[in-house]
Design an enzyme around this catalytic site. Sequence first.
Site, mmCIF file in Angstrom:
data_model
loop_
_atom_site.group_PDB
_atom_site.id
_atom_site.type_symbol
_atom_site.label_atom_id
_atom_site.label_comp_id
_atom_site.label_asym_id
_atom_site.label_seq_id
_atom_site.Cartn_x
_atom_site.Cartn_y
_atom_site.Cartn_z
ATOM 1 N N MET A 267 10.014 1.464 -2.783
ATOM 2 C CA MET A 267 8.371 0.553 -3.264
ATOM 3 C C MET A 267 8.140 -0.052 -1.944
ATOM 4 S SD MET A 267 6.418 -0.181 -5.464
ATOM 5 C CE MET A 267 4.975 -1.169 -4.627
ATOM 6 N N HIS A 301 7.442 7.336 4.410
ATOM 7 C CA HIS A 301 6.379 7.243 3.441
ATOM 8 C C HIS A 301 6.252 5.580 3.100
ATOM 9 C CE1 HIS A 301 4.295 8.524 -0.388
ATOM 10 N NE2 HIS A 301 4.738 7.176 -1.069
ATOM 11 N N GLU A 302 7.216 5.005 3.003
ATOM 12 C CA GLU A 302 7.026 3.503 2.624
ATOM 13 C C GLU A 302 6.480 2.770 3.611
ATOM 14 O OE1 GLU A 302 7.271 3.219 -0.650
ATOM 15 O OE2 GLU A 302 8.393 4.879 -1.091
ATOM 16 N N HIS A 305 2.905 3.369 4.016
ATOM 17 C CA HIS A 305 2.013 2.639 3.050
ATOM 18 C C HIS A 305 1.593 1.337 3.571
ATOM 19 C CE1 HIS A 305 1.918 4.677 -0.793
ATOM 20 N NE2 HIS A 305 3.069 4.913 -0.947
HETATM 21 N N1 B3K Z 1 4.424 3.087 -4.878
HETATM 22 C C1 B3K Z 1 5.812 3.526 -5.394
HETATM 23 C C2 B3K Z 1 5.809 3.936 -6.548
HETATM 24 C C3 B3K Z 1 5.634 2.941 -7.873
HETATM 25 C C4 B3K Z 1 6.037 3.848 -9.299
HETATM 26 C C5 B3K Z 1 5.672 2.705 -10.470
HETATM 27 N N2 B3K Z 1 6.266 3.435 -11.644
HETATM 28 C C6 B3K Z 1 6.418 4.302 -4.457
HETATM 29 C C7 B3K Z 1 5.678 5.273 -3.667
HETATM 30 O O1 B3K Z 1 5.050 6.058 -4.052
HETATM 31 O O2 B3K Z 1 5.902 4.978 -2.410
HETATM 32 ZN ZN ZN Z 2 3.955 6.205 -2.147
#
Ligand code: B3K
Ligand code: ZN
Length: 872
Positions: A267, A301-302, A305
């Site tokens: 996350m 990926h994180e 974001h």
């Molecule tokens: N954004 C989070 C995913 C959250 C899921 C909630 N059930 C991880 C990701 O896509 O990077």
């Molecule tokens: Zn994501």
Amino acid sequence: MTTQSNENKPQAKYRKDYQAPSHLIQKTELYFNLNEEQTRVIATSTVTQNGESNTLSLVGEQLNLVKLLVNDVEHSDFEKKEGVLDIFSLPKEFTLTIETEIDPVSNTALEGLYKSEGAYCTQCEAEGFRRITYFLDRPDVLAIYTTTIEADKKAYPYLLSNGNKIDAGDLDNGRHWVKWNDPHPKPSYLFALVAGDFDVDRDVFVTRSGRKVDLEIFVDKGNLDRTPHAMLSLKNSMKWDEERFDLEYDLDIYMIVAVDFFNMGAMENKGLNVFNSKFVLANNNTATDADYLDIERVIGHEYFHNWTGNRVTCRDWFQLSLKEGLTVFRDQEFSSDLGSRAVNRISNVRTMRGPQFAEDASPMSHPIRPEKVIEMNNFYTLTVYEKGSEVIRMMHTLLGEARFQKGIKLYFERHDGTAATCDDFVAAMQDASGVDLSQFSLWYSQSGTPQLSVTSRFDEQSKSFTLTVSQTTPSTQDQQTKRPLHIPFDVELYSSTGEIIPMVINGQVVDNVLSVTEESQSFVFENIDAAPIPSLLREFSAPVKLEYDYSDSQLVTLLNHATNAFAKWDAGQMLLAKYIKLGVEAYAKQAEFALSQDVLDAFRGILLNPDLDPAFISEVLTIPSHNEVSGWFETVNVDAIASVLKSMKVQLASELEDEFSAMYHSLVQHNYDISHSSIGKRALRNLSLSYLAYLPKYGETVKAHYDNANNMTDKTAALYCANSASLTVREGLMEQFSSEWSHDGLVMDKWFMLQGSNPSSTALQGIKHAMTHSAFSLKNPNRTRSLMSSFFNANPVNFHAIDGSGYQFAGEIIAQMNTINPQVASRLIDPLLKFKRFDATRQDLMKRELEKLRGMDGLAADLFEKVTSALA
Ligand code: B3K
Ligand code: ZN
């Protein structure tokens, strides 16, 4: 997204109903007093009215409201209903103080604040913050957070939250506190808190503009030897985002915490990522090559974001693909730039053609931007993520890298610091590039997998070659009528001897990417001397199914001569697909089926080609999965497909035995490293062994492979061979592995996965026994997924056993998981939803389990949404 109606049935929300928030929150000060069963949370927010109403409706779940103050004065004009707190008679601007009590220890849903073994952690996306305090828990309300955490100092020496640490102190009762401030306004879903005792791996990254960023990875004590790869991946991600996307990190500290109990991969909380330990921890003894690559991808990926998701977030949850599709595209490009582009593309395309196409054809079909949602957690799907990324990739294909990057720049100029929509993104791409994307934007609202049927005609007289392309998208459960899409169609023409033929239309040499925009459209190529072989949908330039009547020899020519690696691989897959379809037909007639000698020789040629990358060769020789093949048929004949896939492997093994054996012996590596070339060699060596394992005499080779392995990749490869070919050495090897690793759940996941996917008829017994293993717990999502998901999704013959035993077991597990962890339950149920794809007997058996679940007391919104739509 769940709200309760009078009958207590979860209610749907619709994208079209979006309304701006009634109030905005500028600042939120949080105070946490952490205690096992009773944690106190005091939230003080600066609120201003944003419309006509002076009533503020906050959402909250599983909270015990202790106190409510407005401008520091007790306020009693409020009403508390299921999940909602309405506060009346409010001034236009005020501070709101809400004190709640929560119970992190009994929180097995792992949403909101919970305990993962000895540590506290949070998961707030999508709607978990409402389990911490009553709040405007929606992504378009952005506030500046200041967080103070108080806890026992000995048990929880590290108290972490988003942003920068600004103060700390000791209390006299053995407790201490730390205060954090995050200067970037953010929605509540990006909030995070962690408290625990960890080992910390520290490093520094200097950004392109010379700013120093502290990097910290927190892991369970004793795990520091398993963090270097995650740290390296983080630094590589930061550098790559500067170089390829011109994006630099914006805080002075970046923290990652690895926890064992986590619902997904990781996350992206601002400045404080929380990770499933599976995507952080790795060393040569515990991790496979695939694990190393997954860690690199998820860390990337994180990190990515931070810009695509955090700096620009989503206006509402229907826009999820705005951040997820784009960030998956970015992580795919990162992995491709650092490793093999062809191998990455192949693996992403396998995911699209297998599970994503299956999702499109299921009762839960939805566009990448859904129109209707009951439980938002159900929409973190392959469609939103992977197809979402394909939609971004198509824009990249249509615009080219330079104009695409101009679009990204404009997107940030316009929307940095705000909550945006998918339309905003497309508008930025269109405005920056001058490419008309109006028809293209239909990809955001139309669900289902389009089908491209292509026919061709060569005209000797006019020396022209005509490709006629027709597109149709079959109706889906959520959407009956479909319109023609704008499809980038990447094509190349070859002569029968494999030379590239220039593509000339109306006297002009044209680009390889044709724009298909109509229901049916013809492209006439000029100056063509003899009927060419078209290489179609190169790079999988659109997420569609392709139909073209290739002969074997045309596909062999493409397999040997296509210059584009993906097209080469795809020609091999189409060749195999032809024979698999013939095999399934033959099975029904109890007839024999065999690959032709030409086809076998073509694959032999690939295997022996010294100019090809071993990693790529092993992809060419990997036949489509049972799941992917199932998608080719109206009604799935489970046993026929399994039998054909197996006999194809046996045939390849016996025909290419000498070559596989030579490969196996020549590709030995004495030292382990994870360079792409070493990974590729191991992949091809282990693939060769997996074929040989289907020939009885190689049982001992498999055992020796296990015994001599100096790394986890080879060990699990041996187990995989023994498992999938049901070798007699299987039991012994599995036992050896379990006694060596029973103390380590993450490593044991590999073993649970093999138990789940065991093709032998005793599999279900073995799975039930595995549930009693000391490392197993249904409360841990990784363990549950390893054992159960592999059974439900990767053990077709036993899961779909005609006596219904597999379905019944699934029903029982899903019912238990509904109580323990609804999100995990909801992911597990997907294969049962697809009952319409099977014969009448199986349909009835599967439906029976769904009906039982529908009748259950306390059915969570997650399962409610899926079960009701499947039975509708
Ligand atoms: N954004 C989070 C995913 C959250 C899921 C909630 N059930 C991880 C990701 O896509 O990077
Ligand atoms: Zn994501």
